[in-house]
Write a protein that holds these residues in place. Structure first.
Motif, PDB file in Angstrom:
ATOM      1  N   ALA A 188       6.554  18.320  15.082  1.00  0.00           N
ATOM      2  CA  ALA A 188       6.585  18.392  16.763  1.00  0.00           C
ATOM      3  C   ALA A 188       8.037  17.864  17.014  1.00  0.00           C
ATOM      4  O   ALA A 188       8.501  16.748  16.098  1.00  0.00           O
ATOM      5  N   THR A 189       8.597  17.757  17.294  1.00  0.00           N
ATOM      6  CA  THR A 189      10.030  17.245  17.813  1.00  0.00           C
ATOM      7  C   THR A 189      10.176  16.562  19.216  1.00  0.00           C
ATOM      8  O   THR A 189       9.742  17.354  19.742  1.00  0.00           O
ATOM      9  N   SER A 190      11.454  16.073  19.715  1.00  0.00           N
ATOM     10  CA  SER A 190      11.531  15.033  20.748  1.00  0.00           C
ATOM     11  C   SER A 190      13.067  14.868  20.659  1.00  0.00           C
ATOM     12  O   SER A 190      13.944  14.524  19.731  1.00  0.00           O
ATOM     13  N   TYR A 191      13.751  14.719  21.720  1.00  0.00           N
ATOM     14  CA  TYR A 191      14.943  14.839  21.850  1.00  0.00           C
ATOM     15  C   TYR A 191      15.601  13.312  22.825  1.00  0.00           C
ATOM     16  O   TYR A 191      14.616  13.286  23.682  1.00  0.00           O
ATOM     17  N   ALA A 192      16.387  12.164  22.370  1.00  0.00           N
ATOM     18  CA  ALA A 192      17.377  11.396  22.925  1.00  0.00           C
ATOM     19  C   ALA A 192      18.376  11.697  23.292  1.00  0.00           C
ATOM     20  O   ALA A 192      19.022  11.987  22.265  1.00  0.00           O
ATOM     21  N   MET A 193      19.379  11.038  24.263  1.00  0.00           N
ATOM     22  CA  MET A 193      20.312  11.540  24.606  1.00  0.00           C
ATOM     23  C   MET A 193      21.051  10.038  24.975  1.00  0.00           C
ATOM     24  O   MET A 193      20.651   9.331  25.608  1.00  0.00           O
ATOM     25  N   VAL A 194      22.411   9.711  24.149  1.00  0.00           N
ATOM     26  CA  VAL A 194      23.168   8.909  24.495  1.00  0.00           C
ATOM     27  C   VAL A 194      24.550   8.901  25.979  1.00  0.00           C
ATOM     28  O   VAL A 194      24.601  10.002  25.928  1.00  0.00           O
ATOM     29  N   THR A 195      24.480   8.065  26.767  1.00  0.00           N
ATOM     30  CA  THR A 195      25.065   8.353  28.207  1.00  0.00           C
ATOM     31  C   THR A 195      25.810   7.278  27.919  1.00  0.00           C
ATOM     32  O   THR A 195      25.550   6.113  27.608  1.00  0.00           O
ATOM     33  N   GLU A 225       0.631   5.577  11.445  1.00  0.00           N
ATOM     34  CA  GLU A 225       0.537   5.477   9.768  1.00  0.00           C
ATOM     35  C   GLU A 225       1.475   3.961   9.532  1.00  0.00           C
ATOM     36  O   GLU A 225       1.873   3.297  10.621  1.00  0.00           O
ATOM     37  N   PRO A 226       1.117   3.595   8.193  1.00  0.00           N
ATOM     38  CA  PRO A 226       2.345   2.209   7.479  1.00  0.00           C
ATOM     39  C   PRO A 226       3.262   2.842   7.409  1.00  0.00           C
ATOM     40  O   PRO A 226       3.049   3.993   7.296  1.00  0.00           O
ATOM     41  N   VAL A 227       4.561   2.041   7.883  1.00  0.00           N
ATOM     42  CA  VAL A 227       5.577   2.038   7.228  1.00  0.00           C
ATOM     43  C   VAL A 227       5.944   3.387   6.407  1.00  0.00           C
ATOM     44  O   VAL A 227       7.028   3.951   6.047  1.00  0.00           O
ATOM     45  N   ARG A 228       5.374   3.108   5.412  1.00  0.00           N
ATOM     46  CA  ARG A 228       5.939   3.551   4.111  1.00  0.00           C
ATOM     47  C   ARG A 228       5.285   5.249   4.172  1.00  0.00           C
ATOM     48  O   ARG A 228       5.801   6.178   3.584  1.00  0.00           O
ATOM     49  N   GLU A 229       3.965   5.574   4.485  1.00  0.00           N
ATOM     50  CA  GLU A 229       3.279   6.684   4.581  1.00  0.00           C
ATOM     51  C   GLU A 229       4.288   7.506   5.561  1.00  0.00           C
ATOM     52  O   GLU A 229       4.478   8.547   6.263  1.00  0.00           O
ATOM     53  N   LEU A 230       5.036   6.091   6.791  1.00  0.00           N
ATOM     54  CA  LEU A 230       5.218   7.607   8.558  1.00  0.00           C
ATOM     55  C   LEU A 230       6.663   8.076   7.811  1.00  0.00           C
ATOM     56  O   LEU A 230       7.699   8.744   8.122  1.00  0.00           O
ATOM     57  N   ARG A 231       7.782   6.696   7.371  1.00  0.00           N
ATOM     58  CA  ARG A 231       9.373   7.500   6.316  1.00  0.00           C
ATOM     59  C   ARG A 231       9.170   8.813   5.669  1.00  0.00           C
ATOM     60  O   ARG A 231       9.671   9.852   5.636  1.00  0.00           O
ATOM     61  N   THR A 232       8.156   9.414   4.748  1.00  0.00           N
ATOM     62  CA  THR A 232       8.079  10.832   4.663  1.00  0.00           C
ATOM     63  C   THR A 232       7.469  11.685   5.757  1.00  0.00           C
ATOM     64  O   THR A 232       7.704  13.001   4.993  1.00  0.00           O
ATOM     65  N   HIS A 233       7.168  11.151   6.783  1.00  0.00           N
ATOM     66  CA  HIS A 233       6.334  12.567   8.062  1.00  0.00           C
ATOM     67  C   HIS A 233       7.422  11.924   9.370  1.00  0.00           C
ATOM     68  O   HIS A 233       7.269  12.990  10.336  1.00  0.00           O
ATOM     69  N   THR A 267      11.907  14.177  14.275  1.00  0.00           N
ATOM     70  CA  THR A 267      10.391  15.560  13.849  1.00  0.00           C
ATOM     71  C   THR A 267       9.674  14.541  12.926  1.00  0.00           C
ATOM     72  O   THR A 267      10.200  13.894  12.211  1.00  0.00           O
ATOM     73  N   GLY A 268       8.563  14.857  13.132  1.00  0.00           N
ATOM     74  CA  GLY A 268       7.886  14.242  12.928  1.00  0.00           C
ATOM     75  C   GLY A 268       6.894  15.820  11.978  1.00  0.00           C
ATOM     76  O   GLY A 268       6.131  16.442  12.746  1.00  0.00           O
ATOM     77  N   THR A 269       5.997  15.085  11.255  1.00  0.00           N
ATOM     78  CA  THR A 269       5.244  16.291  10.488  1.00  0.00           C
ATOM     79  C   THR A 269       4.037  15.521   9.974  1.00  0.00           C
ATOM     80  O   THR A 269       4.126  14.561   9.850  1.00  0.00           O
ATOM     81  N   SER A 270       3.142  16.549  10.009  1.00  0.00           N
ATOM     82  CA  SER A 270       1.598  16.286   9.832  1.00  0.00           C
ATOM     83  C   SER A 270       0.351  17.216  10.108  1.00  0.00           C
ATOM     84  O   SER A 270       0.990  18.349  10.307  1.00  0.00           O
ATOM     85  N   ASP A 271       0.003  17.215   8.493  1.00  0.00           N
ATOM     86  CA  ASP A 271      -1.392  18.550   9.181  1.00  0.00           C
ATOM     87  C   ASP A 271      -1.815  17.938   9.858  1.00  0.00           C
ATOM     88  O   ASP A 271      -3.172  19.331  10.299  1.00  0.00           O
ATOM     89  N   ASP A 272      -1.679  17.753  11.082  1.00  0.00           N
ATOM     90  CA  ASP A 272      -2.541  17.121  12.404  1.00  0.00           C
ATOM     91  C   ASP A 272      -1.839  17.815  13.794  1.00  0.00           C
ATOM     92  O   ASP A 272      -0.703  16.387  13.591  1.00  0.00           O
ATOM     93  N   PRO A 273      -1.326  18.500  13.606  1.00  0.00           N
ATOM     94  CA  PRO A 273      -0.674  18.904  14.981  1.00  0.00           C
ATOM     95  C   PRO A 273      -0.347  17.916  16.556  1.00  0.00           C
ATOM     96  O   PRO A 273       0.936  17.339  16.485  1.00  0.00           O
ATOM     97  N   ASP A 274      -1.819  17.378  16.524  1.00  0.00           N
ATOM     98  CA  ASP A 274      -1.826  15.494  17.142  1.00  0.00           C
ATOM     99  C   ASP A 274      -0.743  15.460  16.809  1.00  0.00           C
ATOM    100  O   ASP A 274      -0.094  14.212  17.722  1.00  0.00           O
TER     101      ASP A 274
END
Length: 224
Positions: free
Chosen positions: A53-60, A96-104, A119-126
């Motif tokens: 899943a992907t979210s977007y941010a923009m610099v103004t 998730e802890p930082v170590r796991e979050l870095r890989t996802h 972009t976040g990656t996981s075996d669970d869509p939510d």
């Protein structure tokens, strides 16, 4: 009196005329395709589906800042999105802890647009959507602390939603990719393996007939 040369035996003649091997020389190609397809099929069946899943941010840019500076700040904030400071702030909302979050989590930027994709990656869509939104929110909050000094502002442009289909390859696609890779390896084996040398295919010289057959001219001179 001259002795006639010994006649080759029938078994010796058949041994010389028999082909050396009946196995085709191109066998690595179909073998590689079958093996690659089997590996790809097994991976597609056994691997755990992964969702993204992907979210977007923009610099103004502010009024007193050159709009082109927004591109440079977008590159900087894109690198900060996966830093330890940002992930430490996002670990609570991501669950998730930082170590796991870095890989996802993965952040991407474009040289032509002041946009950041997280972009976040996981075996669970939510959970994949939660990771993307949490990291994006963390980098937006961090940029707000220095907005007065930089003259630019990072805003959340798009919210990540749980995906409906996994991003990992399906079983048919995995088998197709494996077959293609196996065929490529088999073709490389055909190209780099040593070529067999040519075999002597000269037919044996038949023995002179017994009886009144005339001998060659040079043989007559030797006898005479």
């Amino acid at each position: 009196m001259t002795e006639s040369p010994a006649q080759p035996s029938v078994s010796g003649r058949f041994r010389r005329l028999r082909p050396a091997s009946v196995r085709p020389t191109w066998w690595p190609l179909p073998a590689g395709i079958l093996l690659g397809a089997a590996c790809g099929f097994s991976y597609g069946m056994l691997a755990t589906p992964q969702y993204t899943a992907t979210s977007y941010a923009m610099v103004t840019a502010g009024k007193s800042v050159d709009p082109a500076a927004a591109l440079g700040y977008a590159q900087s904030y894109g690198r900060l999105a996966t830093s330890d400071a940002t992930l430490s702030y996002a670990k609570g909302a991501a669950g998730e802890p930082v170590r796991e979050l870095r890989t996802h989590v993965l952040s991407e930027t474009s040289p032509d647009s002041p946009m950041i994709a997280v972009t976040g990656t996981s075996d669970d869509p939510d959970r994949a959507a939660d990771i993307a939104n949490a990291v994006t929110e963390a980098v937006v909050v961090s940029s707000g602390h220095v907005a007065k000094d930089t003259g630019v502002k990072l805003i959340k442009f798009s919210h990540a939603v749980p995906p409906g289909d996994p991003a990992s390859p399906s079983v048919p696609l995995g088998a197709a990719v494996g077959a293609s890779a196996g065929g490529l390896v088999g073709g490389l084996v055909l190209l780099v393996r040593p070529r067999p040398g040519r075999r002597d295919t000269t037919a044996p010289v038949p023995a002179p007939a017994q009886g009144g057959a005339a001998a060659p001219a040079d043989e007559k001179e030797l006898v005479g």
